[in-house]
Design a protein around this motif. Structure first.
Motif, PDB file in Angstrom:
ATOM      1  N   MET A  90       0.853  -1.184   0.000  1.00 36.79           N
ATOM      2  CA  MET A  90       0.000   0.000   0.000  1.00 36.79           C
ATOM      3  C   MET A  90       0.890   1.234   0.000  1.00 36.79           C
ATOM      4  O   MET A  90       1.818   1.344   0.792  1.00 36.79           O
ATOM      5  CB  MET A  90      -0.906  -0.033   1.228  1.00 36.79           C
ATOM      6  CG  MET A  90      -1.617   1.243   1.577  1.00 36.79           C
ATOM      7  SD  MET A  90      -3.022   1.844   0.598  1.00 36.79           S
ATOM      8  CE  MET A  90      -3.877   0.452   0.024  1.00 36.79           C
ATOM      9  N   ASP A  91       0.584   2.130  -0.900  1.00 33.40           N
ATOM     10  CA  ASP A  91       1.293   3.400  -1.000  1.00 33.40           C
ATOM     11  C   ASP A  91       1.097   4.181   0.299  1.00 33.40           C
ATOM     12  O   ASP A  91      -0.039   4.420   0.726  1.00 33.40           O
ATOM     13  CB  ASP A  91       0.727   4.175  -2.195  1.00 33.40           C
ATOM     14  CG  ASP A  91       1.399   5.507  -2.441  1.00 33.40           C
ATOM     15  OD1 ASP A  91       2.222   5.941  -1.607  1.00 33.40           O
ATOM     16  OD2 ASP A  91       1.092   6.125  -3.477  1.00 33.40           O
ATOM     17  N   PRO A  92       2.191   4.603   0.961  1.00 41.20           N
ATOM     18  CA  PRO A  92       2.058   5.340   2.227  1.00 41.20           C
ATOM     19  C   PRO A  92       1.274   6.645   2.084  1.00 41.20           C
ATOM     20  O   PRO A  92       0.581   7.056   3.017  1.00 41.20           O
ATOM     21  CB  PRO A  92       3.498   5.628   2.650  1.00 41.20           C
ATOM     22  CG  PRO A  92       4.354   4.721   1.849  1.00 41.20           C
ATOM     23  CD  PRO A  92       3.582   4.348   0.622  1.00 41.20           C
ATOM     24  N   ALA A  93       1.364   7.278   0.933  1.00 44.55           N
ATOM     25  CA  ALA A  93       0.620   8.522   0.717  1.00 44.55           C
ATOM     26  C   ALA A  93      -0.882   8.264   0.731  1.00 44.55           C
ATOM     27  O   ALA A  93      -1.654   9.042   1.309  1.00 44.55           O
ATOM     28  CB  ALA A  93       1.035   9.178  -0.602  1.00 44.55           C
ATOM     29  N   ILE A  94      -1.302   7.176   0.110  1.00 41.51           N
ATOM     30  CA  ILE A  94      -2.724   6.809   0.103  1.00 41.51           C
ATOM     31  C   ILE A  94      -3.183   6.517   1.528  1.00 41.51           C
ATOM     32  O   ILE A  94      -4.242   6.973   1.957  1.00 41.51           O
ATOM     33  CB  ILE A  94      -2.986   5.598  -0.813  1.00 41.51           C
ATOM     34  CG1 ILE A  94      -2.866   6.022  -2.279  1.00 41.51           C
ATOM     35  CG2 ILE A  94      -4.350   4.988  -0.553  1.00 41.51           C
ATOM     36  CD1 ILE A  94      -3.027   4.886  -3.272  1.00 41.51           C
ATOM     37  N   ALA A  95      -2.380   5.765   2.259  1.00 44.74           N
ATOM     38  CA  ALA A  95      -2.739   5.422   3.636  1.00 44.74           C
ATOM     39  C   ALA A  95      -2.864   6.679   4.498  1.00 44.74           C
ATOM     40  O   ALA A  95      -3.789   6.791   5.310  1.00 44.74           O
ATOM     41  CB  ALA A  95      -1.701   4.476   4.224  1.00 44.74           C
ATOM     42  N   THR A  96      -1.969   7.635   4.297  1.00 47.92           N
ATOM     43  CA  THR A  96      -2.000   8.874   5.079  1.00 47.92           C
ATOM     44  C   THR A  96      -3.234   9.703   4.755  1.00 47.92           C
ATOM     45  O   THR A  96      -3.913  10.203   5.655  1.00 47.92           O
ATOM     46  CB  THR A  96      -0.722   9.703   4.821  1.00 47.92           C
ATOM     47  OG1 THR A  96       0.406   8.913   5.204  1.00 47.92           O
ATOM     48  CG2 THR A  96      -0.734  10.992   5.605  1.00 47.92           C
ATOM     49  N   VAL A  97      -3.524   9.856   3.474  1.00 53.75           N
ATOM     50  CA  VAL A  97      -4.705  10.627   3.066  1.00 53.75           C
ATOM     51  C   VAL A  97      -5.976   9.957   3.591  1.00 53.75           C
ATOM     52  O   VAL A  97      -6.869  10.627   4.120  1.00 53.75           O
ATOM     53  CB  VAL A  97      -4.759  10.803   1.533  1.00 53.75           C
ATOM     54  CG1 VAL A  97      -6.092  11.391   1.094  1.00 53.75           C
ATOM     55  CG2 VAL A  97      -3.619  11.693   1.064  1.00 53.75           C
ATOM     56  N   ALA A  98      -6.065   8.643   3.489  1.00 50.60           N
ATOM     57  CA  ALA A  98      -7.248   7.916   3.967  1.00 50.60           C
ATOM     58  C   ALA A  98      -7.406   8.072   5.477  1.00 50.60           C
ATOM     59  O   ALA A  98      -8.519   8.311   5.969  1.00 50.60           O
ATOM     60  CB  ALA A  98      -7.154   6.445   3.581  1.00 50.60           C
ATOM     61  N   ALA A  99      -6.309   7.956   6.218  1.00 50.95           N
ATOM     62  CA  ALA A  99      -6.374   8.094   7.676  1.00 50.95           C
ATOM     63  C   ALA A  99      -6.783   9.504   8.082  1.00 50.95           C
ATOM     64  O   ALA A  99      -7.629   9.690   8.968  1.00 50.95           O
ATOM     65  CB  ALA A  99      -5.020   7.735   8.292  1.00 50.95           C
ATOM     66  N   THR A 100      -6.216  10.491   7.420  1.00 47.75           N
ATOM     67  CA  THR A 100      -6.556  11.882   7.717  1.00 47.75           C
ATOM     68  C   THR A 100      -8.020  12.164   7.388  1.00 47.75           C
ATOM     69  O   THR A 100      -8.731  12.803   8.166  1.00 47.75           O
ATOM     70  CB  THR A 100      -5.641  12.839   6.922  1.00 47.75           C
ATOM     71  OG1 THR A 100      -4.283  12.553   7.265  1.00 47.75           O
ATOM     72  CG2 THR A 100      -5.950  14.291   7.233  1.00 47.75           C
ATOM     73  N   ALA A 101      -8.475  11.672   6.246  1.00 47.48           N
ATOM     74  CA  ALA A 101      -9.861  11.893   5.842  1.00 47.48           C
ATOM     75  C   ALA A 101     -10.824  11.214   6.808  1.00 47.48           C
ATOM     76  O   ALA A 101     -11.848  11.795   7.191  1.00 47.48           O
ATOM     77  CB  ALA A 101     -10.077  11.390   4.419  1.00 47.48           C
ATOM     78  N   ALA A 102     -10.514   9.993   7.219  1.00 42.38           N
ATOM     79  CA  ALA A 102     -11.385   9.271   8.147  1.00 42.38           C
ATOM     80  C   ALA A 102     -11.447   9.970   9.503  1.00 42.38           C
ATOM     81  O   ALA A 102     -12.527  10.118  10.088  1.00 42.38           O
ATOM     82  CB  ALA A 102     -10.901   7.833   8.311  1.00 42.38           C
ATOM     83  N   THR A 103     -10.308  10.429   9.985  1.00 44.85           N
ATOM     84  CA  THR A 103     -10.266  11.141  11.264  1.00 44.85           C
ATOM     85  C   THR A 103     -11.061  12.436  11.188  1.00 44.85           C
ATOM     86  O   THR A 103     -11.846  12.760  12.087  1.00 44.85           O
ATOM     87  CB  THR A 103      -8.803  11.434  11.660  1.00 44.85           C
ATOM     88  OG1 THR A 103      -8.115  10.187  11.787  1.00 44.85           O
ATOM     89  CG2 THR A 103      -8.720  12.204  12.967  1.00 44.85           C
ATOM     90  N   THR A 104     -10.897  13.168  10.090  1.00 42.09           N
ATOM     91  CA  THR A 104     -11.627  14.421   9.891  1.00 42.09           C
ATOM     92  C   THR A 104     -13.125  14.157   9.784  1.00 42.09           C
ATOM     93  O   THR A 104     -13.934  14.879  10.366  1.00 42.09           O
ATOM     94  CB  THR A 104     -11.115  15.140   8.625  1.00 42.09           C
ATOM     95  OG1 THR A 104      -9.708  15.372   8.774  1.00 42.09           O
ATOM     96  CG2 THR A 104     -11.829  16.457   8.403  1.00 42.09           C
ATOM     97  N   LEU A 105     -13.489  13.124   9.056  1.00 42.49           N
ATOM     98  CA  LEU A 105     -14.898  12.766   8.886  1.00 42.49           C
ATOM     99  C   LEU A 105     -15.548  12.460  10.229  1.00 42.49           C
ATOM    100  O   LEU A 105     -16.596  13.011  10.568  1.00 42.49           O
ATOM    101  CB  LEU A 105     -15.022  11.553   7.950  1.00 42.49           C
ATOM    102  CG  LEU A 105     -16.412  10.957   7.784  1.00 42.49           C
ATOM    103  CD1 LEU A 105     -17.372  11.966   7.142  1.00 42.49           C
ATOM    104  CD2 LEU A 105     -16.337   9.693   6.948  1.00 42.49           C
ATOM    105  N   VAL A 106     -14.929  11.612  11.030  1.00 46.35           N
ATOM    106  CA  VAL A 106     -15.502  11.230  12.324  1.00 46.35           C
ATOM    107  C   VAL A 106     -15.545  12.434  13.267  1.00 46.35           C
ATOM    108  O   VAL A 106     -16.525  12.625  13.987  1.00 46.35           O
ATOM    109  CB  VAL A 106     -14.737  10.034  12.933  1.00 46.35           C
ATOM    110  CG1 VAL A 106     -15.168   9.774  14.368  1.00 46.35           C
ATOM    111  CG2 VAL A 106     -14.947   8.788  12.078  1.00 46.35           C
ATOM    112  N   ALA A 107     -14.523  13.259  13.236  1.00 47.55           N
ATOM    113  CA  ALA A 107     -14.518  14.455  14.081  1.00 47.55           C
ATOM    114  C   ALA A 107     -15.665  15.392  13.711  1.00 47.55           C
ATOM    115  O   ALA A 107     -16.285  16.006  14.583  1.00 47.55           O
ATOM    116  CB  ALA A 107     -13.182  15.178  13.964  1.00 47.55           C
TER     117      ALA A 107
END
Length: 151
Positions: free
Chosen positions: A1-18
């Motif tokens: 898994m591309d680390p950039a994709i993982a970072t964007v997905a994690a940031t987006a998920a955290t922002t979404l839940v917040a």
């Protein structure tokens, strides 16, 4: 898994839940639903329902102090967004733009301390708060007189 994709997905998920428990939820929900529904017949309708169900889970988790349930919702959305990014590489730019819009404040508060002279109705030493509200994703409106003072 591309680390950039993982970072964007994690940031987006955290922002979404917040955002699920904030006043920006409706705009955030619609934006994520459009992203998730892009190219599908339902145009995000099913995604909005999923997002609302996730929000209900997060709200209940917070009310009961169940951080593991909230973490599970975030992790589920992280996986979903990571899959979306792997499937549709162009979604990366869309998610980054969405994150920038969600993170920008919906309203800006300016505090002005009035010292001596020209204090107006408040009097010297008073504090004035001016709220400038603008719509999600749009820049704050500008006062034409203020603009002419800058030039």
């Amino acid at each position: 898994m591309d680390p950039a994709i993982a970072t964007v997905a994690a940031t987006a998920a955290t922002t979404l839940v917040a955002a699920m428990t904030t006043e920006t939820w409706e705009q955030t929900k619609r934006a994520f639903a459009r992203l998730l529904g892009a190219g599908r017949d339902d145009e995000g309708t099913d995604a909005e329902e999923e997002l609302e169900q996730a929000r209900a889970t997060v709200q209940a988790a917070r009310e009961h102090g169940d951080s593991s349930a909230e973490d599970e919702v975030r992790e589920n959305w992280e996986v979903r967004l990571r899959d979306l990014l792997a499937e549709r590489r162009e979604a990366d730019a869309q998610i980054r733009a969405l994150l920038a819009a969600v993170r920008s404040p919906a309203s800006t508060v300016y505090n002005q301390n009035v010292r001596s002279g020209g204090a107006g109705a408040q009097g010297p030493g008073a504090s004035v708060t001016v709220n400038h509200h603008h719509t999600y994703g749009s820049p704050p409106s500008r006062d034409p007189e203020e603009e002419s003072d800058r030039t």
